[in-house]
Design an enzyme around this catalytic site. Structure first.
Site, PDB file in Angstrom:
ATOM      1  N   PRO A  77     -31.856 -80.200  44.246  1.00 22.88           N
ATOM      2  CA  PRO A  77     -31.673 -80.143  45.685  1.00 22.88           C
ATOM      3  C   PRO A  77     -32.469 -81.127  46.477  1.00 22.88           C
ATOM      4  O   PRO A  77     -32.282 -81.619  47.442  1.00 22.88           O
ATOM      5  CB  PRO A  77     -31.666 -78.901  46.183  1.00 22.88           C
ATOM      6  N   GLU A  83     -35.739 -70.859  39.495  1.00 23.48           N
ATOM      7  CA  GLU A  83     -35.999 -71.415  40.829  1.00 23.48           C
ATOM      8  C   GLU A  83     -35.998 -72.836  40.713  1.00 23.48           C
ATOM      9  O   GLU A  83     -36.232 -73.360  41.664  1.00 23.48           O
ATOM     10  CB  GLU A  83     -36.951 -70.484  41.298  1.00 23.48           C
ATOM     11  N   ARG A 131     -17.675 -94.109  34.013  1.00 27.38           N
ATOM     12  CA  ARG A 131     -16.401 -94.835  34.457  1.00 27.38           C
ATOM     13  C   ARG A 131     -16.932 -96.044  35.269  1.00 27.38           C
ATOM     14  O   ARG A 131     -15.619 -96.955  35.311  1.00 27.38           O
ATOM     15  CB  ARG A 131     -15.516 -93.995  35.339  1.00 27.38           C
ATOM     16  N   ASP A 187     -11.322 -97.888  44.175  1.00 27.63           N
ATOM     17  CA  ASP A 187     -11.811 -96.484  44.227  1.00 27.63           C
ATOM     18  C   ASP A 187     -11.949 -96.329  45.707  1.00 27.63           C
ATOM     19  O   ASP A 187     -12.235 -96.936  46.571  1.00 27.63           O
ATOM     20  CB  ASP A 187     -13.016 -96.197  43.555  1.00 27.63           C
TER      21      ASP A 187
HETATM   22  C1  4FV Z   1     -28.932 -79.215  42.094  1.00 21.88           C
HETATM   23  C2  4FV Z   1     -28.044 -79.956  43.291  1.00 21.88           C
HETATM   24  C3  4FV Z   1     -29.045 -77.819  42.070  1.00 21.88           C
HETATM   25  C4  4FV Z   1     -31.674 -75.890  41.942  1.00 21.88           C
HETATM   26  C5  4FV Z   1     -32.562 -74.769  41.129  1.00 21.88           C
HETATM   27  C6  4FV Z   1     -30.957 -75.690  39.538  1.00 21.88           C
HETATM   28  C7  4FV Z   1     -30.505 -75.843  40.950  1.00 21.88           C
HETATM   29  C8  4FV Z   1     -31.846 -74.648  39.778  1.00 21.88           C
HETATM   30  N1  4FV Z   1     -29.139 -80.160  41.289  1.00 21.88           N
HETATM   31  N2  4FV Z   1     -27.989 -81.266  42.995  1.00 21.88           N
HETATM   32  N3  4FV Z   1     -27.553 -79.248  44.281  1.00 21.88           N
HETATM   33  N4  4FV Z   1     -29.986 -77.265  40.998  1.00 21.88           N
HETATM   34  O1  4FV Z   1     -28.706 -77.034  43.081  1.00 21.88           O
HETATM   35  O2  4FV Z   1     -28.516 -81.190  41.606  1.00 21.88           O
HETATM   36  O3  4FV Z   1     -32.721 -74.680  38.926  1.00 21.88           O
END
Ligand code: 4FV
Length: 259
Positions: free
Chosen positions: A88, A115, A153, A168
């Site tokens: 995130p 986490e 793609r 697209d």
């Molecule tokens: C995430 C997202 C995501 C965070 C903790 C996996 C999680 C756990 N990855 N975009 N939004 N990852 O939420 O890519 O480890």
């Protein structure tokens, strides 16, 4: 393109890339894809890959050693690939980023769990971080799948003639025009007449107008991020004029309380 995924659940990818466009892309060697189990790089007898967070708090954190070993092994197999952690905290993935990644020789996608991963995995091991959106998943696998699909793609030759990436959504920064197919009437709803005329220029113009309208209504932010072509400006100007006339002719005086 070489795609390696580092994950605690490699079996999640088995089904993912044995169907549809990805299956075809692998068969025609447009991509080579493999999922490596991070647990296989844990040196201890119990192959532990997570531990409690320093400083306390709930949940577990992915240990740096197994991940570092897995990333180094992956870089052995794909030396020119970019190492990308799905998280995130990453750059928010979009079509422009998909086009950027589609030009790479390879990607090593790292899928966190729990986490998150220990923050000491430096830039030499993690060159980039990507997020698929501002929400929290239980693992990076689903995010990695979205990236793999959107990038693959766009690799030339992957999408056959029948479905090209050129028109697209977001290819021109606009939402895509609506699509219709047979039957010509569905539960009383007809297909827009212009689409049945075979008049390509009128059809192209109708589709552009439909794209602009959808984008204006649903994603006006996208219109702020791009220039307008002369044709698009012409269409918007025509809307603007007809809206102006409508207001001039139909608007009640401000103090009119009839409605
Ligand atoms: C995430 C997202 C995501 C965070 C903790 C996996 C999680 C756990 N990855 N975009 N939004 N990852 O939420 O890519 O480890």
């Amino acid at each position: 393109m070489q795609i390696l995924v580092l994950t605690l659940f490699p079996e999640m990818f088995t089904a993912f890339w044995s169907h549809g466009m990805l299956r075809k892309a692998i068969a025609q060697e447009s991509i080579a894809a493999a999922a490596l189990n991070i647990r296989n790089f844990a040196a201890d007898r119990h192959q532990v890959t997570d531990d409690r967070p320093y400083g306390g708090g709930s949940g577990m954190v992915m240990k740096p050693e197994p991940l570092a070993a897995a990333i180094r092994a992956a870089k052995e197999r794909a030396p020119d690939a970019r190492t990308i952690l799905m998280s995130p905290q990453g750059r928010v993935f979009n079509q422009a980023l998909a086009r950027e990644l589609a030009a790479l020789p390879g990607m090593i996608l790292i899928c966190g769990r729990y986490e998150g991963v220990d923050d000491r995995l430096g830039v030499d091991l993690i060159a980039d971080e990507l997020s698929i959106g501002d929400y929290v998943l239980t693992g990076g696998e689903v995010a990695a799948m979205a990236v793999i699909d959107a990038v693959t793609r766009l690799i030339p030759g992957v999408l056959g003639g029948e479905d090209s990436a050129e028109c697209d959504s977001f290819a021109n920064g606009l939402l895509e025009h609506p699509h219709y197919t047979r039957p010509p009437v569905f539960e009383g709803a007809e297909v827009p007449g212009v689409l049945l005329t075979g008049h390509h220029r009128n059809i192209e113009r109708w589709r552009l107008e439909a794209s602009l309208l959808r984008t204006f209504v649903h994603r006006p932010d996208l219109l702020q991020e791009r220039e307008l072509t002369p044709q698009e400006a012409d269409i918007l100007r025509r809307w603007h004029d007809s809206l102006g006339r409508l207001i001039a002719e139909r608007a009640l005086p401000a103090d009119d309380r009839r409605r």
